[in-house]
Design a protein around this motif. Sequence first.
Motif, PDB file in Angstrom:
ATOM      1  N   TYR A  27       0.839  -1.201   0.000  1.00 48.92           N
ATOM      2  CA  TYR A  27       0.000   0.000   0.000  1.00 48.92           C
ATOM      3  C   TYR A  27       0.875   1.253   0.000  1.00 48.92           C
ATOM      4  CZ  TYR A  27      -3.469   3.430   1.369  1.00 48.92           C
ATOM      5  OH  TYR A  27      -4.270   4.530   1.399  1.00 48.92           O
ATOM      6  N   ARG A  28       1.909   1.225   0.828  1.00 56.25           N
ATOM      7  CA  ARG A  28       2.785   2.390   0.935  1.00 56.25           C
ATOM      8  C   ARG A  28       3.524   2.653  -0.373  1.00 56.25           C
ATOM      9  NH1 ARG A  28       7.745   3.697   1.643  1.00 56.25           N
ATOM     10  NH2 ARG A  28       8.585   1.630   1.917  1.00 56.25           N
ATOM     11  N   THR A  29       3.933   1.603  -1.068  1.00 53.84           N
ATOM     12  CA  THR A  29       4.717   1.799  -2.282  1.00 53.84           C
ATOM     13  C   THR A  29       3.869   1.980  -3.536  1.00 53.84           C
ATOM     14  OG1 THR A  29       4.928  -0.590  -2.568  1.00 53.84           O
ATOM     15  CG2 THR A  29       6.708   0.555  -1.400  1.00 53.84           C
ATOM     16  N   VAL A  30       2.620   1.481  -3.514  1.00 48.45           N
ATOM     17  CA  VAL A  30       1.788   1.554  -4.729  1.00 48.45           C
ATOM     18  C   VAL A  30       0.696   2.608  -4.610  1.00 48.45           C
ATOM     19  CG1 VAL A  30       0.203   0.267  -6.206  1.00 48.45           C
ATOM     20  CG2 VAL A  30       2.249  -0.837  -5.348  1.00 48.45           C
ATOM     21  N   VAL A  31      -0.106   2.533  -3.569  1.00 47.16           N
ATOM     22  CA  VAL A  31      -1.298   3.372  -3.477  1.00 47.16           C
ATOM     23  C   VAL A  31      -0.953   4.799  -3.055  1.00 47.16           C
ATOM     24  CG1 VAL A  31      -3.550   3.624  -2.379  1.00 47.16           C
ATOM     25  CG2 VAL A  31      -2.739   1.369  -3.044  1.00 47.16           C
ATOM     26  N   GLN A  32      -0.088   4.961  -2.095  1.00 44.85           N
ATOM     27  CA  GLN A  32       0.231   6.309  -1.620  1.00 44.85           C
ATOM     28  C   GLN A  32       0.839   7.198  -2.701  1.00 44.85           C
ATOM     29  OE1 GLN A  32       2.453   5.705   2.027  1.00 44.85           O
ATOM     30  NE2 GLN A  32       0.601   5.999   3.255  1.00 44.85           N
ATOM     31  N   PRO A  33       1.757   6.691  -3.550  1.00 47.26           N
ATOM     32  CA  PRO A  33       2.243   7.563  -4.633  1.00 47.26           C
ATOM     33  C   PRO A  33       1.143   7.989  -5.601  1.00 47.26           C
ATOM     34  CG  PRO A  33       3.747   5.730  -4.316  1.00 47.26           C
ATOM     35  CD  PRO A  33       2.542   5.453  -3.465  1.00 47.26           C
ATOM     36  N   ILE A  34       0.174   7.112  -5.845  1.00 50.72           N
ATOM     37  CA  ILE A  34      -0.939   7.473  -6.724  1.00 50.72           C
ATOM     38  C   ILE A  34      -1.752   8.592  -6.076  1.00 50.72           C
ATOM     39  CG2 ILE A  34      -3.089   6.643  -7.750  1.00 50.72           C
ATOM     40  CD1 ILE A  34      -1.707   3.916  -8.058  1.00 50.72           C
ATOM     41  N   GLU A  35      -1.979   8.478  -4.777  1.00 50.31           N
ATOM     42  CA  GLU A  35      -2.730   9.505  -4.050  1.00 50.31           C
ATOM     43  C   GLU A  35      -1.974  10.836  -4.069  1.00 50.31           C
ATOM     44  OE1 GLU A  35      -5.658  11.424  -2.020  1.00 50.31           O
ATOM     45  OE2 GLU A  35      -5.723   9.516  -3.046  1.00 50.31           O
ATOM     46  N   ALA A  36      -0.669  10.786  -3.894  1.00 50.53           N
ATOM     47  CA  ALA A  36       0.135  12.014  -3.932  1.00 50.53           C
ATOM     48  C   ALA A  36       0.089  12.640  -5.328  1.00 50.53           C
ATOM     49  CB  ALA A  36       1.578  11.707  -3.535  1.00 50.53           C
ATOM     50  N   ASP A  37       0.110  11.802  -6.363  1.00 51.62           N
ATOM     51  CA  ASP A  37       0.016  12.296  -7.734  1.00 51.62           C
ATOM     52  C   ASP A  37      -1.330  12.962  -7.975  1.00 51.62           C
ATOM     53  OD1 ASP A  37       0.934  12.636 -10.389  1.00 51.62           O
ATOM     54  OD2 ASP A  37      -0.154  10.843 -11.018  1.00 51.62           O
ATOM     55  N   ARG A  38      -2.397  12.357  -7.463  1.00 53.92           N
ATOM     56  CA  ARG A  38      -3.739  12.928  -7.596  1.00 53.92           C
ATOM     57  C   ARG A  38      -3.819  14.290  -6.916  1.00 53.92           C
ATOM     58  NH1 ARG A  38      -7.860  14.341  -5.102  1.00 53.92           N
ATOM     59  NH2 ARG A  38      -7.062  13.696  -3.106  1.00 53.92           N
ATOM     60  N   ALA A  39      -3.220  14.387  -5.735  1.00 53.01           N
ATOM     61  CA  ALA A  39      -3.232  15.661  -5.013  1.00 53.01           C
ATOM     62  C   ALA A  39      -2.456  16.729  -5.777  1.00 53.01           C
ATOM     63  CB  ALA A  39      -2.656  15.473  -3.610  1.00 53.01           C
ATOM     64  N   ARG A  40      -1.332  16.357  -6.379  1.00 53.55           N
ATOM     65  CA  ARG A  40      -0.549  17.320  -7.173  1.00 53.55           C
ATOM     66  C   ARG A  40      -1.342  17.794  -8.384  1.00 53.55           C
ATOM     67  NH1 ARG A  40       3.683  13.916  -5.794  1.00 53.55           N
ATOM     68  NH2 ARG A  40       3.497  12.765  -7.725  1.00 53.55           N
ATOM     69  N   LEU A  41      -2.049  16.878  -9.047  1.00 52.71           N
ATOM     70  CA  LEU A  41      -2.856  17.266 -10.204  1.00 52.71           C
ATOM     71  C   LEU A  41      -3.980  18.212  -9.808  1.00 52.71           C
ATOM     72  CD1 LEU A  41      -3.113  13.908 -12.167  1.00 52.71           C
ATOM     73  CD2 LEU A  41      -1.965  15.995 -12.905  1.00 52.71           C
ATOM     74  N   PHE A  42      -4.609  17.924  -8.676  1.00 52.12           N
ATOM     75  CA  PHE A  42      -5.673  18.803  -8.209  1.00 52.12           C
ATOM     76  C   PHE A  42      -5.118  20.191  -7.896  1.00 52.12           C
ATOM     77  CE2 PHE A  42      -8.557  20.628  -5.086  1.00 52.12           C
ATOM     78  CZ  PHE A  42      -9.762  20.476  -5.754  1.00 52.12           C
ATOM     79  N   ASP A  43      -3.954  20.259  -7.243  1.00 51.35           N
ATOM     80  CA  ASP A  43      -3.320  21.544  -6.940  1.00 51.35           C
ATOM     81  C   ASP A  43      -2.939  22.280  -8.220  1.00 51.35           C
ATOM     82  OD1 ASP A  43      -3.622  21.067  -4.248  1.00 51.35           O
ATOM     83  OD2 ASP A  43      -1.550  20.390  -3.946  1.00 51.35           O
ATOM     84  N   ALA A  44      -2.445  21.527  -9.214  1.00 51.09           N
ATOM     85  CA  ALA A  44      -2.092  22.151 -10.488  1.00 51.09           C
ATOM     86  C   ALA A  44      -3.330  22.729 -11.169  1.00 51.09           C
ATOM     87  CB  ALA A  44      -1.410  21.140 -11.404  1.00 51.09           C
ATOM     88  N   GLY A  45      -4.450  22.026 -11.077  1.00 50.11           N
ATOM     89  CA  GLY A  45      -5.697  22.536 -11.647  1.00 50.11           C
ATOM     90  C   GLY A  45      -6.137  23.816 -10.972  1.00 50.11           C
ATOM     91  N   THR A  46      -6.011  23.848  -9.664  1.00 48.31           N
ATOM     92  CA  THR A  46      -6.369  25.056  -8.918  1.00 48.31           C
ATOM     93  C   THR A  46      -5.465  26.213  -9.307  1.00 48.31           C
ATOM     94  OG1 THR A  46      -7.090  23.670  -7.084  1.00 48.31           O
ATOM     95  CG2 THR A  46      -6.683  25.971  -6.598  1.00 48.31           C
ATOM     96  N   ARG A  61      -6.304   4.614  -7.657  1.00 49.16           N
ATOM     97  CA  ARG A  61      -5.977   4.362  -6.249  1.00 49.16           C
ATOM     98  C   ARG A  61      -6.975   3.398  -5.623  1.00 49.16           C
ATOM     99  NH1 ARG A  61      -7.837   8.807  -3.200  1.00 49.16           N
ATOM    100  NH2 ARG A  61      -9.636   7.494  -3.115  1.00 49.16           N
ATOM    101  N   ASN A  62      -8.261   3.583  -5.909  1.00 47.36           N
ATOM    102  CA  ASN A  62      -9.289   2.698  -5.360  1.00 47.36           C
ATOM    103  C   ASN A  62      -9.097   1.264  -5.834  1.00 47.36           C
ATOM    104  OD1 ASN A  62     -10.442   4.838  -4.019  1.00 47.36           O
ATOM    105  ND2 ASN A  62     -11.984   5.209  -5.573  1.00 47.36           N
ATOM    106  N   LYS A  63      -8.759   1.096  -7.093  1.00 44.83           N
ATOM    107  CA  LYS A  63      -8.525  -0.252  -7.625  1.00 44.83           C
ATOM    108  C   LYS A  63      -7.315  -0.897  -6.948  1.00 44.83           C
ATOM    109  CE  LYS A  63     -11.902  -0.195 -10.502  1.00 44.83           C
ATOM    110  NZ  LYS A  63     -13.083  -0.962 -10.231  1.00 44.83           N
ATOM    111  N   GLU A  64      -6.251  -0.111  -6.744  1.00 48.21           N
ATOM    112  CA  GLU A  64      -5.072  -0.647  -6.069  1.00 48.21           C
ATOM    113  C   GLU A  64      -5.390  -1.004  -4.617  1.00 48.21           C
ATOM    114  OE1 GLU A  64      -2.266  -1.532  -7.390  1.00 48.21           O
ATOM    115  OE2 GLU A  64      -2.741  -0.754  -9.378  1.00 48.21           O
ATOM    116  N   ALA A  65      -6.197  -0.184  -3.963  1.00 45.97           N
ATOM    117  CA  ALA A  65      -6.579  -0.464  -2.575  1.00 45.97           C
ATOM    118  C   ALA A  65      -7.415  -1.747  -2.506  1.00 45.97           C
ATOM    119  CB  ALA A  65      -7.351   0.707  -1.982  1.00 45.97           C
TER     120      ALA A  65
END
Length: 192
Positions: A36-55, A134-138
């Motif tokens: 989870y730490r190596t697969v899902v968390q990086p996807i979540e961090a990427d999603r957060a960066r994309l959302f911030d970039a959109g803002t 991320r949901n699929k990986e979880a």
Amino acid sequence: MLTAKEQYEMDMLARQVTIQNSQTKISRNLANVELYRTVVQPIEADRARLFDAGTDLFKLALQSAFVLNGGALVALPALAAIPGALDADQQLFSTGELLGAAAWFLFGFVLAAAATLFGGLSFRALSGSRAEERNKEAEFVNASSDGREPPEFDETALNKFNSRAQLYYYMALVNWIGSYLVFSANTLVLIV
């Protein structure tokens, strides 16, 4: 019937099996936590960066639209008064030309706002795509930790988000370019 000693040995053996099963389950859970730490968390961090970039894109594009087209609208009355404020025959621009220019600058402003909207929607769709991933990986991690067969990865939702992101991106690009073309053409018409 078992003797007390045999019963004790059977109980101890059952406890050892229980302890061994618990240790195996703990080891498997630790492995899944690492997964989870190596697969899902990086996807979540990427999603957060994309959302911030959109803002950030929303903010930047709106600011540039306001500055370019809004600034041009504010400057138009000053252009009306430049050469001959008192003599209407000597004015550089007629009222009709200035109203036409104002309409075009306003249209450029609307195009820039539409580009901002579609750009933000594109980033939101990409963010949704990452969340779906991320949901699929979880789900995979959870199934693995429970010893179940991992679910099959259905790409339908992921493809829906990705095609929306692409559509919004191209719509934003067309509106963005249109806004700058309208601003540039209108400015050239006024200068020439």
